[in-house]
Write a protein that holds these residues in place. Structure first.
Motif, short mmCIF file in Angstrom:
data_model
loop_
_atom_site.label_atom_id
_atom_site.label_comp_id
_atom_site.label_asym_id
_atom_site.label_seq_id
_atom_site.Cartn_x
_atom_site.Cartn_y
_atom_site.Cartn_z
N LEU A 33 0.99 -43.59 -11.24
CA LEU A 33 0.87 -42.19 -11.63
C LEU A 33 -0.55 -41.70 -11.31
CD1 LEU A 33 2.15 -39.70 -12.98
CD2 LEU A 33 1.30 -40.56 -15.17
N LYS A 34 -0.65 -40.73 -10.44
CA LYS A 34 -1.95 -40.26 -9.98
C LYS A 34 -2.40 -38.97 -10.67
CE LYS A 34 -2.17 -43.60 -7.03
NZ LYS A 34 -3.07 -44.74 -7.30
N ALA A 35 -1.45 -38.13 -11.06
CA ALA A 35 -1.84 -36.86 -11.68
C ALA A 35 -0.69 -36.32 -12.51
CB ALA A 35 -2.24 -35.85 -10.61
N VAL A 36 -1.08 -35.61 -13.57
CA VAL A 36 -0.11 -34.91 -14.42
C VAL A 36 -0.62 -33.49 -14.58
CG1 VAL A 36 1.06 -34.85 -16.66
CG2 VAL A 36 0.37 -37.04 -15.68
N ARG A 37 0.21 -32.48 -14.25
CA ARG A 37 -0.23 -31.09 -14.31
C ARG A 37 0.80 -30.24 -15.04
NH1 ARG A 37 -1.06 -32.32 -8.67
NH2 ARG A 37 -3.26 -32.74 -8.23
N LEU A 38 0.31 -29.34 -15.84
CA LEU A 38 1.16 -28.36 -16.52
C LEU A 38 1.14 -27.08 -15.70
CD1 LEU A 38 2.72 -27.47 -19.12
CD2 LEU A 38 0.51 -26.70 -20.01
N PHE A 39 2.33 -26.63 -15.25
CA PHE A 39 2.34 -25.44 -14.40
C PHE A 39 3.12 -24.28 -14.99
CE2 PHE A 39 5.90 -27.99 -12.85
CZ PHE A 39 6.93 -27.07 -12.69
N ASP A 40 3.75 -24.48 -16.16
CA ASP A 40 4.43 -23.33 -16.77
C ASP A 40 4.67 -23.61 -18.25
OD1 ASP A 40 5.67 -20.75 -16.68
OD2 ASP A 40 7.59 -21.75 -16.90
N VAL A 41 4.50 -22.57 -19.05
CA VAL A 41 4.79 -22.64 -20.49
C VAL A 41 5.67 -21.44 -20.82
CG1 VAL A 41 3.85 -22.65 -22.82
CG2 VAL A 41 2.57 -23.73 -20.97
N TYR A 42 6.75 -21.70 -21.56
CA TYR A 42 7.64 -20.60 -21.94
C TYR A 42 7.94 -20.68 -23.42
CZ TYR A 42 11.69 -17.57 -22.44
OH TYR A 42 12.56 -16.59 -22.86
N GLU A 43 7.76 -19.57 -24.11
CA GLU A 43 8.13 -19.45 -25.50
C GLU A 43 8.82 -18.10 -25.66
OE1 GLU A 43 4.91 -21.39 -28.33
OE2 GLU A 43 3.90 -20.23 -26.78
N SER A 92 6.19 -35.94 -5.58
CA SER A 92 6.04 -34.98 -6.67
C SER A 92 7.37 -34.83 -7.40
CB SER A 92 5.60 -33.62 -6.11
OG SER A 92 5.56 -32.66 -7.12
N ARG A 93 7.32 -34.93 -8.72
CA ARG A 93 8.52 -34.74 -9.54
C ARG A 93 8.15 -33.80 -10.69
NH1 ARG A 93 10.69 -36.48 -5.80
NH2 ARG A 93 12.18 -38.23 -5.63
N ASP A 94 9.10 -32.93 -11.03
CA ASP A 94 8.90 -31.97 -12.12
C ASP A 94 9.89 -32.23 -13.24
OD1 ASP A 94 7.01 -30.76 -10.51
OD2 ASP A 94 8.39 -29.24 -9.76
N LEU A 95 9.42 -32.03 -14.46
CA LEU A 95 10.28 -32.10 -15.63
C LEU A 95 10.09 -30.83 -16.44
CD1 LEU A 95 9.71 -35.77 -16.95
CD2 LEU A 95 11.64 -34.91 -15.62
N ALA A 96 11.22 -30.25 -16.88
CA ALA A 96 11.19 -29.13 -17.82
C ALA A 96 11.52 -29.70 -19.19
CB ALA A 96 12.18 -28.05 -17.40
N LEU A 97 10.55 -29.70 -20.09
CA LEU A 97 10.68 -30.37 -21.38
C LEU A 97 10.76 -29.35 -22.51
CD1 LEU A 97 7.92 -33.08 -20.81
CD2 LEU A 97 10.39 -33.37 -20.54
N LYS A 157 9.36 -24.78 -27.70
CA LYS A 157 8.76 -24.18 -26.51
C LYS A 157 9.09 -25.06 -25.32
CE LYS A 157 4.27 -26.42 -27.26
NZ LYS A 157 2.82 -26.19 -27.50
N SER A 158 8.92 -24.50 -24.12
CA SER A 158 9.26 -25.24 -22.90
C SER A 158 8.01 -25.44 -22.06
CB SER A 158 10.31 -24.46 -22.10
OG SER A 158 10.55 -25.12 -20.86
N TYR A 159 7.78 -26.72 -21.67
CA TYR A 159 6.69 -27.06 -20.76
C TYR A 159 7.29 -27.49 -19.43
CZ TYR A 159 2.67 -27.12 -23.97
OH TYR A 159 1.65 -26.78 -24.83
N ALA A 160 6.78 -26.95 -18.33
CA ALA A 160 7.14 -27.44 -17.00
C ALA A 160 5.98 -28.29 -16.50
CB ALA A 160 7.41 -26.28 -16.05
N GLY A 164 4.36 -27.45 -32.07
CA GLY A 164 3.10 -28.11 -32.38
C GLY A 164 2.65 -29.11 -31.35
N VAL A 165 3.49 -29.46 -30.39
CA VAL A 165 3.13 -30.45 -29.36
C VAL A 165 2.21 -29.80 -28.34
CG1 VAL A 165 4.00 -31.94 -27.55
CG2 VAL A 165 5.26 -31.74 -29.70
N GLU A 166 1.16 -30.50 -27.95
CA GLU A 166 0.22 -29.99 -26.96
C GLU A 166 0.29 -30.82 -25.68
OE1 GLU A 166 -3.59 -29.96 -28.80
OE2 GLU A 166 -3.10 -28.28 -30.14
#
Length: 835
Positions: A776-786, A748-753, A795-798, A758-760
């Protein structure tokens, strides 16, 4: 159509209960939707007793109340404080004891023990209006001395309930659109089943012409649209309220009493199926009635005050100067019957059903009269109805019949002649029906036997049976009275085996997915394929010009075939929400339809000479398409009122999870899926799931607020449209396989982008799967910050990435290389930055 049980029994003798009558009607094809008991007096006088005032003393603290001791025959006398001026000792009265419910219209109040000016009161001595048997409130009811104390008031007043039988009339049974019409079918059933019975209706012997002081000329100019028109004038009418019995008759079947003349016409229509119209004779200019069409665009104001533009295909009832009525549909303003009306003309006509149907649809009008005319009424029933109405008008309005009945009939209707073979009857029913039974049934249905041979019958079918004109129609009549349940099911079944095809596979998968959704808390719905065309006004994704429209719709709410399942689901949501059932998870399978004018195919007609340009016509069906879809709707709360979980609203994430579970259950390979932005204007925000060939498999998102406003829905609604036929193609070659659980660990690896607003997430997901297709088996969004500490417009996607190799353990070098590729692609394509 609502049928009064008591009213029905005036035409057919029967001792059957209302429920038994309903069962009999259903068995002969007049399906009963329900039977409801209706009390003549609301509440049925329950809790009211006949009592006797033993003593009556003046209230010590009031100048108009009295303290009474009343014997109601229920143990000790009770003390009641009464304010009526006419109460006195020794009277027999109607008493409401404590706990009795009394009604004032729709309002209900309960008699309670109370104190009035310091004196306890344990009931109420009642006036007429307080218990619903009259309107007098000047004082309490004083009964004769013969009234027996302790008798229930319902028994004293001989109160009997009526029953309303709701009959679903099919379009072919115009003859059953009245109490007498239903009585005819019930009579036939009773005869066939051995009951003693008789069918009867009032005689017209009391009809007489009093004078000829009000002659009115009647002329038909369009005899195609109006084969018969009858009329009679009445003078000296006293327009007033109808007597209570007539008002009750109309109210019980859902009609609002208006005045005695109008109520008589409604009574005759509901009794015998013949619509009548009443004109104020003073409004008939020139004392002439002309049945004709008017020039295109002629303005006409109906009784409800709405102006319509008449077509030259609208039949109108006119006076010497202007139209007074759209024939068979709606009366005109000013030509009706009002309190000031003294003289009237009663109209009784037979209009061409097609003309009436088209006029009603053209103007968006639907009335009880048009309902009957457009199905085809009895062309021989006009004179009887007129005479009955005139007789009632003399009794209830003091009217005089002031002209001979005028009967203009340029196209007399004739009965239908049908030849019926006994062998044909047996072959079609699948059972031998004795000839005597056949003849008995036909006689009870008023079908006359003109000629009889050993092989069969020559029959004369009455003209009011517009649906019985062929031998097979007569067999249907015989069978429905004989009883479908009396035809035995054969012990052998003839069938042929067939190989399972795509429809069978599709149906099986529909059941599997349906069971999965029901297990997840969904409910299946089934909506009408016909919808309101106005739903599509202004839409680009589902343009109005692509609708498959009906040439002759039943109503403006059902005038086109649906292009999408969305609106049917929103109708269901709106209805449930109005009943405070707002937390909904719904799904539906169904066809959607589309018309594309550009897809019409030119076809050269065979036989056209080559010396001329070939005549070209359009293949009608090429322009129409039908596609199977599945819809999901979520609205309200996902969790509500749980002790173990706080309340939680539904969300797009929940919708997407359910869609992905469906795709997984169908066996759609996730590697073939491409996520793209949705562009349909039925959504606010949406995504589309496509295959690699660009075919859309699923569209899902939040329903546009503008559309929700149309349905008066305030809560967000999440909708997914699964293109079922495309999904079936996508899994046509898919095989059920299994894979052992990997013995090697996932990473498991996380990126804070940091991304543009406008990006979804769907774009990140798509890029990730395109970049690394194997590990790559799965991609999950676990946090959104604005918010603060971020650059404007960002905005920030984790995001969490799961990597796994089924053949070996991944090392750091491989993992880092994959993550670098992902970061590079996200940076290049989306301008992403690592936080």
């Amino acid at each position: 159509m609502k049928i009064s049980y008591k009213w029905l029994r005036e035409y057919v003798d029967t001792t059957l209960s209302a429920q038994e009558v309903a069962a009999a009607l259903t068995s002969v094809g007049l399906e009963v939707d329900g039977v409801e008991e209706v009390q003549a007096v609301k509440g049925g006088l329950q809790g009211l007793w006949i009592g006797e005032v033993l003593t009556c003393e003046v209230h010590p603290n009031s100048d108009h109340m009295h303290v009474c001791m009343v014997n109601v025959g229920q143990g000790e006398p009770i003390q009641i404080v009464c304010g009526a001026p006419n109460v006195a000792a020794g009277q027999k009265v109607v008493v409401a004891v404590v706990g009795t419910k009394l009604y004032d219209g729709d309002d209900c109040f309960t008699i309670k023990r109370s104190k009035l000016r310091g004196i306890e009161s344990n009931g109420m001595i009642c006036a007429e209006d307080e218990i619903g048997i009259g309107k007098d409130h000047s004082g309490i009811i004083v009964l004769p001395d013969s009234a027996v104390v302790g008798t229930p008031a319902s028994e004293y007043y001989h109160l009997e309930s009526d029953f309303v039988i709701e009959v679903d009339i099919t379009p072919n049974r115009a003859d059953a659109c009245s109490h007498y019409g239903v009585a005819r079918d019930l009579y036939a059933w009773l005869v066939q089943n051995g009951y003693e019975t008789a069918l009867h209706r009032p005689s017209c012997d009391d009809f007489v012409v009093d004078d000829e002081s009000l002659p009115i000329d009647i002329r038909i100019e369009n005899d195609e649209a109006c084969p018969r028109y009858c009329g009679v004038s009445l003078s000296g009418c006293e327009v007033k309220e109808s007597p209570e019995w007539l008002q009750d008759r109309l109210r019980i079947i859902g009609l609002r009493p208006i005045n005695n003349i109008v109520d008589i016409t409604n009574y005759i229509m509901m009794a015998y199926g013949q619509p009548l119209h009443c004109f104020d004779a003073d409004m008939i200019e020139g004392r002439q009635v002309v049945v004709k069409t008017m020039p295109e665009g002629t303005p006409f104001v109906t009784l409800d005050g709405v102006e319509h533009k008449l077509s030259d295909h609208d039949l109108a009832i006119c006076n010497a100067r202007e139209p007074m009525c759209i024939a068979g549909v709606f009366g005109g303003k000013g030509s009706g019957t009002y309190e000031t009306t003294k003289d009237v003309l009663l109209e009784s006509a037979y209009f061409n059903p097609t003309w009436i149907r088209r006029s009603a649809r053209r103007h968006g009008l639907s009335t009880d009269a048009s309902f009957r005319f457009e199905r085809g009424i009895d062309p021989h029933g006009q004179i009887y109805a007129l005479k009955q109405a005139a007789i009632m008008a003399r009794e209830l309005a003091g009217a005089k019949v002031s002209m001979q009945i005028v009967d203009v009939c340029p196209r007399p209707a004739s009965d239908f002649t049908v030849t019926l073979d006994y062998a044909y009857v047996d072959a079609l029913i699948g059972k031998h029906i004795p000839a005597e039974t056949v003849k008995s049934i036909l006689k009870s249905l008023e079908i006359r036997i003109e000629k009889e041979t050993a092989e069969g019958l020559t029959l004369v079918v009455p003209a009011y049976r517009v649906d019985v004109q062929r031998p097979c129609d007569v067999v249907e009549e015989i069978l429905r009275i004989y009883g479908y349940n009396n035809v035995e099911i054969p012990t052998t079944l003839k069938s042929s085996l067939s190989v399972k095809g795509e429809p069978d596979r599709s149906h099986k998968l529909q059941n599997l997915v349906g069971e999965q959704l029901v297990g997840a808390g969904f409910r299946e719905i089934l909506n009408n394929s016909l919808q309101r065309a106005a739903y599509y006004d202004g839409l680009e994704s589902y343009r109005p010009e692509n609708l498959v429209r009906l040439l002759n719709p039943l109503s403006q709410d059902l005038n086109a075939l649906r292009q999408t399942l969305l609106f049917g689901g929103l109708e269901s949501i709106a209805r449930n929400t109005s009943y405070r059932n707002a937390d909904l998870h719904l799904f539906e399978f169904g066809n959607c339809y589309r018309f594309s004018a550009e897809k019409r195919s030119p076809v050269i007609i065979p036989g056209v000479s080559s010396s001329r340009d070939p005549e070209v016509i359009k293949h009608v069906l090429d322009a129409y398409s039908e596609d199977y879809h599945m819809g999901l709707w979520l609205t309200g709360r996902r969790v509500s009122g749980s002790w173990a979980h706080p309340d939680e609203d539904t969300s797009f994430a929940e919708l997407k999870a359910n869609v992905m579970n469906i795709l997984a259950r169908l066996g759609v390979p996730f590697g073939m899926l491409v996520f793209a932005d949705g562009h349909s204007d039925i959504f606010g925000k949406s995504i589309a799931i496509q295959n690699r060939g660009g075919k859309t498999l699923v569209e899902m998102g939040t329903v546009s607020p503008a559309i929700l406003k149309t349905f008066d829905i305030s809560a967000p609604v999440y909708f997914a449209d699964l293109h079922w036929n495309q999904l079936m193609k996508a899994i046509r070659n898919a095989k059920v396989t299994f894979t052992e659980i990997s013995r090697f660990p996932a990473v498991s690896r996380d990126l804070a982008l940091l991304l543009d607003e406008g990006v979804e997430f769907v774009q990140i997901e798509r890029i990730a799967y395109q970049t690394e297709k194997k590990l790559l088996k799965a991609v999950r969004l676990f946090d959104v910050y604005e918010g603060k500490n971020l650059p404007q417009g960002k905005k920030s996607y984790a995001v969490n990435f799961i990597l796994q190799d089924n053949e070996k353990t991944l090392n750091d070098k491989q993992i880092d290389a994959i993550m670098q590729k992902l970061i590079q692609q996200l940076t290049t394509q989306l301008g992403a930055e690592l936080r």
